[in-house]
Write an enzyme that holds these catalytic residues in place. Structure first.
Site, mmCIF file in Angstrom:
data_model
loop_
_atom_site.group_PDB
_atom_site.id
_atom_site.type_symbol
_atom_site.label_atom_id
_atom_site.label_comp_id
_atom_site.label_asym_id
_atom_site.label_seq_id
_atom_site.Cartn_x
_atom_site.Cartn_y
_atom_site.Cartn_z
ATOM 1 N N ASP A 106 -0.622 -0.404 -4.729
ATOM 2 C CA ASP A 106 -1.687 -0.086 -5.026
ATOM 3 C C ASP A 106 -2.143 1.313 -5.509
ATOM 4 O OD1 ASP A 106 -1.662 1.482 -2.444
ATOM 5 O OD2 ASP A 106 -3.688 0.631 -1.746
ATOM 6 N N HIS A 107 -0.968 2.324 -5.266
ATOM 7 C CA HIS A 107 -1.162 3.703 -5.771
ATOM 8 C C HIS A 107 0.340 4.371 -5.445
ATOM 9 C CE1 HIS A 107 -2.326 5.324 -1.920
ATOM 10 N NE2 HIS A 107 -3.391 4.482 -2.220
ATOM 11 N N GLU A 127 0.852 -1.192 -0.162
ATOM 12 C CA GLU A 127 -0.054 -0.144 0.241
ATOM 13 C C GLU A 127 0.856 1.315 0.190
ATOM 14 O OE1 GLU A 127 -3.302 0.095 2.712
ATOM 15 O OE2 GLU A 127 -3.669 -2.104 2.475
ATOM 16 N N ASP A 128 0.346 2.097 -0.816
ATOM 17 C CA ASP A 128 0.806 3.709 -0.518
ATOM 18 C C ASP A 128 2.285 3.755 -0.981
ATOM 19 O OD1 ASP A 128 -1.635 3.796 0.360
ATOM 20 O OD2 ASP A 128 -1.255 5.203 1.679
ATOM 21 N N CYS A 143 -6.722 4.487 -2.385
ATOM 22 C CA CYS A 143 -6.979 3.130 -2.364
ATOM 23 C C CYS A 143 -8.348 2.456 -2.849
ATOM 24 C CB CYS A 143 -6.631 2.485 -0.764
ATOM 25 S SG CYS A 143 -7.645 3.539 0.543
#
Length: 636
Positions: free
Chosen positions: A248-249, A48-49, A87
Site C-alpha cells: 500500500d506504500h 501494508e508498509d 495509508c
C-alpha cells in the site's frame, strides 16, 4: 470569500449532470464482447508498509516464496507508485480513482464529502453484477454514500457470493505494518548483520534490528498471501481469476513511509492473468515477465473497471493499464505529501523512467518534524539522538534539517536518493521538464492542497471540497500557485511582491504571502512588520496563524506577546475547529518553550479531544498539547 449554498447547487449540477446521466445508464454499460466471453473474477491481495523488498524483485535478503511463485507465472511491475506515501491518502486514491489532492483528501486521516454523483469503484462493479468484498481495512479520507461493498469486515470472502456470480475481492494483510516492525520482544529470523542499511540511516544495532524485523514481517506476510492463493486454487478458481498482489506504500521505516521519495512511493505489483483472459492483459504481458511501464494507484480503479468490461467514468483521473479500455503508457507518475498526522507540510513529486523531482512548498520545515507515531520506532529515536549529539555526517544528517526548495534524483545511479542534482548544470533540462509536468498536473486536476485545510472545509460549508477547487472564481489556482512558488523559491528576493500579496482579496494568496515572509526570516519580517501585524486580525484564521508564527519567531518582544496571544486564542479545537487548532498549536511549537511559557496554564486547559470528530482525527490536538508540555518540562 464565502461559499453560498445556491452556488454549490449550481456548480454541482453543471459539473456532474452528465455524470448523473452516465450513472443512470451504467447498469447496461458492460460491453457486448465482455458478455460473450464471460467475466473474470478479480482478486486483490494487499500488504501494508512494504516496498518491493521481495525475492522476485531481486532482493536476495528477502524470503518470499509464495509471491515469488506468483511472479513466476505472472508479471512484475518495476515502477508502480502508491501516489501517496501513507495509508489513508493512498487508499483514498485507490477507492476513488482520483488524486486526493483535488478532493481535499490529501491529509493524513481527514474526512471529506464527494460530489453527489461520484461513486467509489466497488459501486460501479456491483452495478455491473460483481460480488465485491473487502477484508477488511478501509481507512478512506472520503465519506461513503450508499452501499459500497457487499461485505467489508474480517469475515468478508468471495465464497459468500451467489452461484456463478463473478467476484471482486480484497484481502489486506497488516503484519508488515510500521507498528509490527518495532514491537518488542521479537526474536529475529533474518540476520541483522547481513541487512543492507540505506545511505541515509546510521548503522547501529537498533537500525539493523528494525530492518531485519521488517524483513521477518515480510516473510510472515508472504505466508498469508500463500494462504489466499492456496484457497483460490483449492476452489478451482485460479484460472478464472485475475490476481493482483501489491503493497500500500513504501516501507514503514522513517524517511520511506510519509515521504514522496521513490522509497516512500514505490510498491511491489505482481499481476497474474490466466490464459482464458489473456486478451485483457497488456501487450507486454508474459509469464516471468517484467515491465517498466509507469503505473500508480490512481490507475487501479479505472484498470479494474476495464478488466470487468466497464468503461471508467470520466471523473476518474487515472489510466487503465489493462482490460478492454486500456490506454497508452503514461510519461510520468505523481506523488504528494500533505499533513502527516499532527504536522503540516506540502510536497509534490513527479518521476519519469529515470529521474525524480520533488518540490517542497514549505522548505522551512524540517524533513523529520516530530510525529508522535513515527518516533515510537527505535530507528527514529537513535537516529535523532545521534544527530543531536553531532555524531552524524551527510547524508545521514539531512532528515533532521530544513529542506531545499527543489530536489532531483537519478533513480538509476542513486537508489537511496541522497545526491540532490537540482543545482547540477548538467541536469537543468530534466529538472525543468519534470517541474513543468508537475505544474501542469496541479492545474489540470485543480490541486486543492494550496488552500489551507481549514479554509476548504469552511468554504464548502458541509459540501464537497472538490467543488471549491473546480470553481475558478473561488479558487484562482494560477494566481495562488504563483504566490506559493514565489514564497517557497528559496530566494531572498520577492519581499515586495509578498508584502503586496498580504493585501490580496483572496485568503489563500494572503496565506502564501505570509508563509513566504516567514520562510525568509528576520529581515523580511522586519520589512513587512506593519502588514504582518495587521494580518493578526485577518478574516482568515489560517492567515492569522502564519503571520503570528512569523512575528513570534522574528519580531520584537511585543510582537512575540501578540503572536502567542493570537495563537493560543486559536488553539481550542471545540471553538475554532480541529484544523485551525492544529495549525495554531504547530505555530506555538515552532516558537519554542521559552516564548510560550507564559501560556502553559492555558495550554494545559485546552480540550484534548472532540467527540464530534471522526475518531481517526481525535488524537492529533492532544499529541500537540502533550508535546508542548513535554518541551516545557524539559526546559525546567
Amino acid at each position: 470569500m464565502r461559499f453560498r449554498s445556491a452556488l454549490l447547487n449550481q456548480l454541482n449540477w453543471s459539473l456532474f449532470s452528465l455524470c448523473a446521466i452516465c450513472t443512470a445508464l451504467f447498469s447496461v454499460s458492460v460491453s457486448a464482447a465482455e458478455s460473450e466471453r464471460g467475466r473474470p473474477n478479480i482478486l486483490w491481495i494487499t500488504s501494508e508498509d512494504n516496498g518491493p523488498h521481495l525475492g522476485c524483485y531481486g532482493d536476495e535478503y528477502a524470503d518470499t516464496p509464495h509471491i515469488d511463485k506468483l511472479a513466476a507465472k505472472g508479471m512484475i511491475y518495476l515502477n508502480c507508485w502508491s501516489t501517496a506515501p501513507v495509508c489513508a491518502p493512498a487508499r483514498t486514491t485507490l477507492i476513488t480513482g482520483m488524486y486526493p489532492t483535488c478532493l481535499g483528501a490529501e491529509h493524513m486521516r481527514s474526512m471529506v464529502k464527494l460530489p453527489e454523483n461520484v461513486l467509489l469503484y466497488p459501486q460501479y462493479l456491483r452495478q455491473a453484477g460483481y460480488y465485491c468484498t473487502n477484508n477488511s481495512k478501509e481507512d478512506y479520507n472520503v465519506e461513503k454514500t450508499g452501499k459500497v461493498w457487499d461485505q467489508s469486515n474480517g469475515k468478508s470472502h468471495w465464497k459468500n457470493r451467489k452461484p456463478g456470480q463473478p467476484f471482486f475481492a480484497v484481502f489486506n494483510h497488516t503484519i508488515s505494518h510500521e507498528s509490527k516492525i518495532r514491537n518488542r520482544p521479537h526474536t529475529l529470523i533474518h540476520d541483522p548483520a547481513k541487512v543492507r542499511i540505506p545511505a541515509y540511516h546510521p548503522d547501529t544495532p537498533e537500525v539493523r534490528h528494525d530492518w531485519a524485523q521488517y524483513y521477518d514481517r515480510i516473510t510472515e506476510m508472504d505466508a498469508k498471501v500463500g494462504k489466499n492463493l492456496k484457497e483460490l486454487a483449492e476452489a478451482g478458481l485460479t484460472e478464472d481469476t485475475i490476481i493482483f498482489y501489491y503493497g500500500d506504500h513504501g516501507s514503514g521505516m522513517p524517511r520511506s513511509k510519509r515521504w514522496p521519495y521513490n522509497s516512500g512511493l514505490q510498491v511491489p505489483l505482481v499481476v497474474y492473468v490466466p490464459p482464458k483472459f489473456r486478451k485483457l492483459a497488456p501487450a507486454d504481458y508474459e509469464a516471468q515477465g517484467k515491465t517498466d511501464r509507469l503505473v500508480g494507484f490512481v490507475d487501479f480503479a479505472p484498470t479494474v473497471l476495464s478488466l470487468a468490461g466497464v468503461k471508467p467514468p470520466q471523473h476518474m483521473q487515472g489510466d487503465a493499464f489493462m482490460g478492454e479500455f486500456k490506454t497508452k503508457p503514461q510519461e510520468y507518475l505523481y506523488g504528494f505529501r500533505g499533513r502527516m498526522d499532527e504536522r503540516y507540510d506540502l510536497v509534490r513529486s513527479v518521476r519519469n523512467q529515470r529521474y525524480l523531482y520533488i518540490k517542497n512548498y514549505m522548505p522551512h520545515k524540517k524533513y523529520g518534524q516530530y510525529l508522535n507515531y513515527m518516533f515510537q520506532t527505535p530507528t527514529t529515536q537513535v537516529w535523532k539522538k545521534m544527530y543531536d549529539a553531532g555524531e552524524l555526517k551527510p547524508p545521514q544528517t539531512y532528515f533532521w534539517e530544513t529542506k531545499p526548495a527543489e530536489e532531483l534524483y537519478d533513480l538509476q545511479a542513486d537508489r537511496d536518493e541522497v545526491n540532490n542534482l537540482a543545482d547540477s548544470a548538467d541536469h537543468q533540462q530534466v529538472l525543468e521538464e519534470l517541474k513543468q509536468a508537475q505544474h501542469k498536473k496541479i492545474l489540470a486536476i485543480r490541486d486543492l492542497g494550496f488552500l489551507p485545510e481549514a479554509e476548504f472545509h469552511s468554504l464548502s460549508d458541509g459540501g464537497a471540497p472538490y467543488l471549491i477547487g473546480q470553481n475558478k472564481e473561488l479558487y484562482p489556482l494560477k494566481q495562488i500557485l504563483m504566490m506559493a512558488d514565489l514564497a517557497s523559491s528559496g530566494k531572498p528576493s520577492g519581499v515586495d511582491q509578498l508584502i503586496k500579496g498580504l493585501s490580496s482579496q483572496n485568503s489563500a494568496i494572503r496565506y502564501w504571502a505570509a508563509m513566504g515572509l516567514l520562510m525568509r526570516g528576520d529581515k523580511a519580517v522586519a520589512q513587512a512588520h506593519e502588514p504582518l501585524d495587521k494580518a493578526l486580525k485577518d478574516s482568515s484564521k489560517s492567515v492569522r496563524c502564519i503571520a503570528a508564527e512569523a512575528l513570534g519567531k522574528y519580531g520584537t518582544h511585543q510582537d512575540v506577546d501578540n503572536a502567542v496571544d493570537t495563537l493560543i486564542s486559536l488553539s481550542d479545537q471545540k471553538k475554532e475547529g480541529v484544523y485551525v487548532a492544529m495549525l495554531a498549536l504547530n505555530g506555538l511549537d515552532k516558537l519554542g518553550s521559552e516564548k510560550v511559557a507564559r501560556v502553559q496554564v492555558q495550554i494545559a486547559k485546552l480540550p484534548l479531544k472532540n467527540a464530534q470528530l471522526d475518531r481517526r482525527l481525535q488524537s492529533y490536538v492532544g499529541r500537540l498539547v502533550e508535546r508542548l508540555q513535554e518541551q516545557q518540562n524539559t526546559e525546567k
